[in-house]
Motif scaffolding. Structure first.
Motif, short mmCIF file in Angstrom:
data_model
loop_
_atom_site.label_atom_id
_atom_site.label_comp_id
_atom_site.label_asym_id
_atom_site.label_seq_id
_atom_site.Cartn_x
_atom_site.Cartn_y
_atom_site.Cartn_z
N VAL A 77 0.85 -1.18 0.00
CA VAL A 77 0.00 0.00 0.00
C VAL A 77 0.89 1.24 0.00
O VAL A 77 1.72 1.41 0.90
CB VAL A 77 -0.94 0.02 1.24
N GLY A 78 0.73 2.06 -1.03
CA GLY A 78 1.41 3.35 -1.07
C GLY A 78 0.55 4.34 -0.32
O GLY A 78 -0.66 4.43 -0.54
N VAL A 79 1.17 5.09 0.62
CA VAL A 79 0.42 6.02 1.46
C VAL A 79 0.99 7.42 1.28
O VAL A 79 2.20 7.63 1.36
CB VAL A 79 0.50 5.61 2.95
N ARG A 80 0.08 8.39 1.05
CA ARG A 80 0.47 9.80 1.00
C ARG A 80 0.00 10.45 2.30
O ARG A 80 -1.09 10.16 2.80
CB ARG A 80 -0.16 10.48 -0.20
N VAL A 81 0.85 11.34 2.83
CA VAL A 81 0.64 11.93 4.15
C VAL A 81 0.80 13.44 4.06
O VAL A 81 1.64 13.93 3.32
CB VAL A 81 1.69 11.35 5.15
N SER A 82 -0.01 14.16 4.84
CA SER A 82 0.23 15.59 5.02
C SER A 82 0.81 15.77 6.42
O SER A 82 0.36 15.13 7.36
CB SER A 82 -1.07 16.39 4.87
N GLY A 83 1.81 16.59 6.53
CA GLY A 83 2.43 16.79 7.84
C GLY A 83 3.53 15.78 8.11
O GLY A 83 4.02 15.10 7.20
N PRO A 84 3.92 15.66 9.37
CA PRO A 84 5.04 14.78 9.74
C PRO A 84 4.75 13.31 9.40
O PRO A 84 3.65 12.81 9.64
CB PRO A 84 5.17 14.97 11.25
N LEU A 85 5.74 12.63 8.87
CA LEU A 85 5.58 11.25 8.45
C LEU A 85 5.68 10.25 9.61
O LEU A 85 4.98 9.24 9.62
CB LEU A 85 6.64 10.89 7.41
N GLU A 86 6.56 10.52 10.55
CA GLU A 86 6.85 9.55 11.60
C GLU A 86 5.63 9.13 12.42
O GLU A 86 5.45 7.93 12.66
CB GLU A 86 7.97 10.04 12.51
N PRO A 87 4.77 10.05 12.86
CA PRO A 87 3.60 9.61 13.63
C PRO A 87 2.67 8.69 12.82
O PRO A 87 2.11 7.74 13.36
CB PRO A 87 2.88 10.91 14.01
N VAL A 88 2.53 8.97 11.54
CA VAL A 88 1.69 8.12 10.69
C VAL A 88 2.35 6.77 10.50
O VAL A 88 1.70 5.72 10.61
CB VAL A 88 1.41 8.81 9.34
N ALA A 89 3.66 6.77 10.22
CA ALA A 89 4.39 5.51 10.05
C ALA A 89 4.30 4.67 11.32
O ALA A 89 4.08 3.45 11.26
CB ALA A 89 5.85 5.78 9.69
N ASP A 90 4.43 5.29 12.49
CA ASP A 90 4.35 4.56 13.76
C ASP A 90 2.95 3.99 13.98
O ASP A 90 2.81 2.86 14.44
CB ASP A 90 4.74 5.47 14.93
#
Length: 157
Positions: A77-90
């Motif tokens: 799954v390719g994920v696009r994020v707005s804002g900081p990446l680390e909290p979403v990755a965690d």
């Protein structure tokens, strides 16, 4: 933000590298057999392996075929994020179905490998869990049709 503990760096000499290469070829190889190849006693190999594991340099695990274990669907799954990446990755890394998360440069901010029991399970994971994480803006799913190569024996440098 939760930070991962800092590990003490493990120095990899030629003997440690040779031990790793032996275990990459066969993770069940005995310490005595490895010792014969690298010139150490069984006890010395055991100690080095333990240090490598505790230092986060390697893991010794059983690699399975998810299809053989009843998991009918694997996908990236390719994920696009707005804002900081680390909290979403965690947050994504905490999901049980997720076995791989990497922060990337390119079209996607994260690549996430998932293993699911069915298409319905995959749909629930993507729509009900991943897309509901704060700052996830979009996803694109690449369903695995057939695994042609998977290796963990890339050696050491």
């Amino acid at each position: 933000m939760v930070r991962k503990p800092v590990r003490n760096a493990v120095q990899l000499d030629d003997v440690s590298k040779a031990i790793i290469e032996q275990l990459q070829q066969d993770g069940r190889r005995s310490y005595a057999a490895i010792g014969k190849v690298v010139g150490l006693s069984e006890a010395a190999v055991r100690q080095r392996v333990q240090r490598l594991i505790e230092g986060g340099v390697m893991q010794v695990v059983a690699v399975t075929d998810p299809l053989e274990l009843g998991f009918a669907r694997q996908a990236m799954v390719g994920v696009r994020v707005s804002g900081p990446l680390e909290p979403v990755a965690d947050a994504i890394a905490e999901l049980e179905e997720v076995d791989y998360v990497v922060v990337t440069a390119g079209s996607y901010d994260l690549l996430v490998e998932v293993v699911c029991e069915s298409d319905e399970h995959l749909l629930e994971l993507i729509s009900g869990q991943i897309r509901t994480i704060e700052n996830v803006t979009s996803t694109e799913t690449f369903m695995y049709l057939r695994l042609r190569k998977q290796t963990y024996s890339w050696g050491v440098r």
